[in-house]
Design a protein around this motif. Sequence first.
Motif, PDB file in Angstrom:
ATOM      1  N   LEU A 143       0.812  -1.222   0.000  1.00 61.09           N
ATOM      2  CA  LEU A 143       0.000   0.000   0.000  1.00 61.09           C
ATOM      3  C   LEU A 143       0.848   1.275   0.000  1.00 61.09           C
ATOM      4  CD1 LEU A 143      -2.597  -1.049   2.751  1.00 61.09           C
ATOM      5  CD2 LEU A 143      -2.986  -1.009   0.277  1.00 61.09           C
ATOM      6  N   ALA A 144       2.143   1.137   0.231  1.00 59.36           N
ATOM      7  CA  ALA A 144       3.008   2.301   0.445  1.00 59.36           C
ATOM      8  C   ALA A 144       3.005   3.287  -0.713  1.00 59.36           C
ATOM      9  CB  ALA A 144       4.435   1.841   0.745  1.00 59.36           C
ATOM     10  N   ALA A 145       2.909   2.786  -1.944  1.00 56.10           N
ATOM     11  CA  ALA A 145       3.029   3.665  -3.117  1.00 56.10           C
ATOM     12  C   ALA A 145       1.706   4.306  -3.532  1.00 56.10           C
ATOM     13  CB  ALA A 145       3.612   2.884  -4.288  1.00 56.10           C
ATOM     14  N   ILE A 146       0.615   3.981  -2.879  1.00 56.17           N
ATOM     15  CA  ILE A 146      -0.674   4.575  -3.264  1.00 56.17           C
ATOM     16  C   ILE A 146      -0.636   6.079  -3.004  1.00 56.17           C
ATOM     17  CG2 ILE A 146      -3.127   4.699  -2.656  1.00 56.17           C
ATOM     18  CD1 ILE A 146      -3.058   1.698  -2.196  1.00 56.17           C
ATOM     19  N   PRO A 147      -0.872   6.901  -4.014  1.00 58.07           N
ATOM     20  CA  PRO A 147      -0.757   8.358  -3.859  1.00 58.07           C
ATOM     21  C   PRO A 147      -2.014   8.984  -3.250  1.00 58.07           C
ATOM     22  CG  PRO A 147      -1.312   7.849  -6.120  1.00 58.07           C
ATOM     23  CD  PRO A 147      -1.182   6.527  -5.415  1.00 58.07           C
ATOM     24  N   GLY A 148      -2.373   8.545  -2.070  1.00 54.89           N
ATOM     25  CA  GLY A 148      -3.548   9.090  -1.403  1.00 54.89           C
ATOM     26  C   GLY A 148      -3.542   8.716   0.065  1.00 54.89           C
ATOM     27  N   THR A 149      -4.458   9.289   0.800  1.00 54.91           N
ATOM     28  CA  THR A 149      -4.614   8.989   2.209  1.00 54.91           C
ATOM     29  C   THR A 149      -5.168   7.570   2.380  1.00 54.91           C
ATOM     30  OG1 THR A 149      -4.952  11.320   2.773  1.00 54.91           O
ATOM     31  CG2 THR A 149      -5.837   9.700   4.312  1.00 54.91           C
ATOM     32  N   LEU A 150      -4.651   6.849   3.362  1.00 50.92           N
ATOM     33  CA  LEU A 150      -5.070   5.466   3.617  1.00 50.92           C
ATOM     34  C   LEU A 150      -6.029   5.421   4.804  1.00 50.92           C
ATOM     35  CD1 LEU A 150      -1.560   3.732   3.312  1.00 50.92           C
ATOM     36  CD2 LEU A 150      -3.292   4.023   1.515  1.00 50.92           C
ATOM     37  N   VAL A 151      -7.068   4.603   4.689  1.00 48.86           N
ATOM     38  CA  VAL A 151      -8.074   4.487   5.745  1.00 48.86           C
ATOM     39  C   VAL A 151      -8.205   3.018   6.145  1.00 48.86           C
ATOM     40  CG1 VAL A 151     -10.447   4.991   6.422  1.00 48.86           C
ATOM     41  CG2 VAL A 151      -9.314   6.430   4.706  1.00 48.86           C
ATOM     42  N   PHE A 152      -8.126   2.757   7.447  1.00 52.61           N
ATOM     43  CA  PHE A 152      -8.189   1.388   7.958  1.00 52.61           C
ATOM     44  C   PHE A 152      -9.210   1.290   9.099  1.00 52.61           C
ATOM     45  CE2 PHE A 152      -3.857   2.325   6.632  1.00 52.61           C
ATOM     46  CZ  PHE A 152      -3.510   1.250   5.834  1.00 52.61           C
ATOM     47  N   PHE A 153      -9.782   0.114   9.263  1.00 52.58           N
ATOM     48  CA  PHE A 153     -10.448  -0.255  10.502  1.00 52.58           C
ATOM     49  C   PHE A 153      -9.423  -1.045  11.318  1.00 52.58           C
ATOM     50  CE2 PHE A 153     -14.896  -0.455   8.367  1.00 52.58           C
ATOM     51  CZ  PHE A 153     -15.043   0.913   8.539  1.00 52.58           C
ATOM     52  N   GLU A 154      -9.513  -0.957  12.645  1.00 53.95           N
ATOM     53  CA  GLU A 154      -8.575  -1.730  13.455  1.00 53.95           C
ATOM     54  C   GLU A 154      -9.195  -2.129  14.789  1.00 53.95           C
ATOM     55  OE1 GLU A 154      -6.539  -4.119  13.943  1.00 53.95           O
ATOM     56  OE2 GLU A 154      -5.178  -3.138  12.534  1.00 53.95           O
ATOM     57  N   SER A 155      -8.749  -3.272  15.287  1.00 49.20           N
ATOM     58  CA  SER A 155      -9.190  -3.774  16.582  1.00 49.20           C
ATOM     59  C   SER A 155      -8.442  -3.041  17.691  1.00 49.20           C
ATOM     60  CB  SER A 155      -8.897  -5.276  16.652  1.00 49.20           C
ATOM     61  OG  SER A 155      -8.796  -5.710  17.969  1.00 49.20           O
ATOM     62  N   PRO A 156      -9.105  -2.723  18.800  1.00 54.64           N
ATOM     63  CA  PRO A 156      -8.407  -2.049  19.907  1.00 54.64           C
ATOM     64  C   PRO A 156      -7.177  -2.808  20.391  1.00 54.64           C
ATOM     65  CG  PRO A 156     -10.782  -1.990  20.267  1.00 54.64           C
ATOM     66  CD  PRO A 156     -10.545  -2.887  19.078  1.00 54.64           C
ATOM     67  N   ARG A 157      -7.253  -4.119  20.448  1.00 49.74           N
ATOM     68  CA  ARG A 157      -6.130  -4.884  21.003  1.00 49.74           C
ATOM     69  C   ARG A 157      -4.928  -4.929  20.052  1.00 49.74           C
ATOM     70  NH1 ARG A 157      -9.776  -8.759  19.314  1.00 49.74           N
ATOM     71  NH2 ARG A 157      -8.973 -10.387  17.932  1.00 49.74           N
ATOM     72  N   ARG A 158      -5.129  -4.631  18.776  1.00 45.58           N
ATOM     73  CA  ARG A 158      -4.010  -4.646  17.821  1.00 45.58           C
ATOM     74  C   ARG A 158      -3.557  -3.248  17.423  1.00 45.58           C
ATOM     75  NH1 ARG A 158      -7.072  -8.906  15.181  1.00 45.58           N
ATOM     76  NH2 ARG A 158      -7.766  -7.383  13.639  1.00 45.58           N
ATOM     77  N   LEU A 159      -4.200  -2.221  17.953  1.00 41.53           N
ATOM     78  CA  LEU A 159      -3.947  -0.853  17.473  1.00 41.53           C
ATOM     79  C   LEU A 159      -2.485  -0.449  17.605  1.00 41.53           C
ATOM     80  CD1 LEU A 159      -4.968   1.832  16.371  1.00 41.53           C
ATOM     81  CD2 LEU A 159      -5.532   2.490  18.726  1.00 41.53           C
ATOM     82  N   ALA A 160      -1.894  -0.620  18.790  1.00 41.69           N
ATOM     83  CA  ALA A 160      -0.503  -0.188  19.001  1.00 41.69           C
ATOM     84  C   ALA A 160       0.453  -0.918  18.066  1.00 41.69           C
ATOM     85  CB  ALA A 160      -0.105  -0.417  20.459  1.00 41.69           C
ATOM     86  N   GLU A 161       0.262  -2.230  17.901  1.00 41.56           N
ATOM     87  CA  GLU A 161       1.130  -3.009  17.015  1.00 41.56           C
ATOM     88  C   GLU A 161       0.951  -2.574  15.561  1.00 41.56           C
ATOM     89  OE1 GLU A 161       0.337  -7.107  17.568  1.00 41.56           O
ATOM     90  OE2 GLU A 161       0.995  -7.151  19.664  1.00 41.56           O
ATOM     91  N   MET A 162      -0.279  -2.331  15.166  1.00 43.03           N
ATOM     92  CA  MET A 162      -0.532  -1.919  13.790  1.00 43.03           C
ATOM     93  C   MET A 162       0.139  -0.578  13.500  1.00 43.03           C
ATOM     94  SD  MET A 162      -2.660   0.449  12.081  1.00 43.03           S
ATOM     95  CE  MET A 162      -3.452   0.634  10.501  1.00 43.03           C
ATOM     96  N   LEU A 163       0.031   0.382  14.436  1.00 43.18           N
ATOM     97  CA  LEU A 163       0.657   1.698  14.249  1.00 43.18           C
ATOM     98  C   LEU A 163       2.180   1.589  14.212  1.00 43.18           C
ATOM     99  CD1 LEU A 163      -1.646   3.776  16.608  1.00 43.18           C
ATOM    100  CD2 LEU A 163      -1.494   4.023  14.121  1.00 43.18           C
ATOM    101  N   ALA A 164       2.750   0.710  15.043  1.00 46.21           N
ATOM    102  CA  ALA A 164       4.201   0.511  15.039  1.00 46.21           C
ATOM    103  C   ALA A 164       4.660  -0.067  13.704  1.00 46.21           C
ATOM    104  CB  ALA A 164       4.604  -0.405  16.195  1.00 46.21           C
ATOM    105  N   ASP A 165       3.916  -1.027  13.179  1.00 47.58           N
ATOM    106  CA  ASP A 165       4.255  -1.598  11.874  1.00 47.58           C
ATOM    107  C   ASP A 165       4.119  -0.549  10.777  1.00 47.58           C
ATOM    108  OD1 ASP A 165       4.908  -4.093  12.819  1.00 47.58           O
ATOM    109  OD2 ASP A 165       2.931  -4.948  12.465  1.00 47.58           O
ATOM    110  N   ALA A 166       3.073   0.265  10.862  1.00 48.05           N
ATOM    111  CA  ALA A 166       2.871   1.316   9.855  1.00 48.05           C
ATOM    112  C   ALA A 166       4.019   2.314   9.888  1.00 48.05           C
ATOM    113  CB  ALA A 166       1.536   2.021  10.094  1.00 48.05           C
ATOM    114  N   ALA A 167       4.471   2.679  11.091  1.00 47.39           N
ATOM    115  CA  ALA A 167       5.598   3.608  11.206  1.00 47.39           C
ATOM    116  C   ALA A 167       6.865   2.992  10.634  1.00 47.39           C
ATOM    117  CB  ALA A 167       5.806   3.988  12.670  1.00 47.39           C
TER     118      ALA A 167
END
Length: 302
Positions: free
Chosen positions: A174-198
């Motif tokens: 998804l990195a090369a998509i030239p637009g804002t990305l929108v996700f749904f996420e579970s509360p228990r995975r939020l911190a891990e998902m944000l760390a992976d995204a960073a």
Amino acid sequence: MSSQPSPPRKPSYTAFGLKAEAEPLEPGLHIVATPIGNLRDISFRALATLAAADAVLAEDTRTSKTLLAHYGISTPLYPYHEHNAAQMRPKILSRLREGGRLALISDAGTPLVSDPGYKLVADVVAEGLPVTGIPGPSAVLAALVLAGLPTDRFFFEGFLPPKPAARRARLTELAAIPGTLVFFESPRRLAEMLADAASVLGARPGAVARELTKFHESVQRGPLATLAAHYAEDEEPRGEIVVIIGPPGAEELAPAGDVVDARLRAALETVSLKEAVAQVAAETGQPRRKIYARALELTRAP
């Protein structure tokens, strides 16, 4: 779901303490958006449709029962979700062929966004039966406009894979998509998902929208790494969560020359120069004439 006609009833709904009769509904499938939290976020047209329908197809009848009861709507409710969709679709189509008036709703928000409704709509359309949309609330759009990030182009991904390796692989795609990305996420995975995204997407800005339109609504904004650290240290958040990630910068969208060269060389081994240029231009988002000029240089090189 019975195809027998229901006993006569006067379709009506109650809003602001006033009872209103619903006008007759045209036959067909009516896709109705419902509130994502605040029950007041529903249109009069949606209420009239739900009241006048022969039946309401709901992802979770327990949730939908609360909404209908709040507005004094007595339309019969039937479950339609991923576990019974294959069995229900033939019955629904049969009812529609006979001139039925059916309303489709999800747990909350606009149907067909991360729910099985699209398969039903596809089948209805394939049979040439009428489909009507009654627009309204959407968690995707509500979060997008609150994030403070570009809205001219956006890509809705839904939920990322739960396992870290698969999640990072998908974020890389998804990195090369030239637009804002929108996700749904579970509360228990939020911190891990944000760390992976960073880790994968770098220092992009982001926003975490939680419990939109509800009493505890919140929107946390900042760089992805900062958001990841915040939710890693804080208590696990509760409720429905939408994550918004800003688009890539110009430096991210322009692959280095060696990347373009490697892709061109690989493509030229299997397809013509013209096809290779088209393929690499599509993959990298670079101007075709620039890719063509570089392809010529590569093919002429000794």
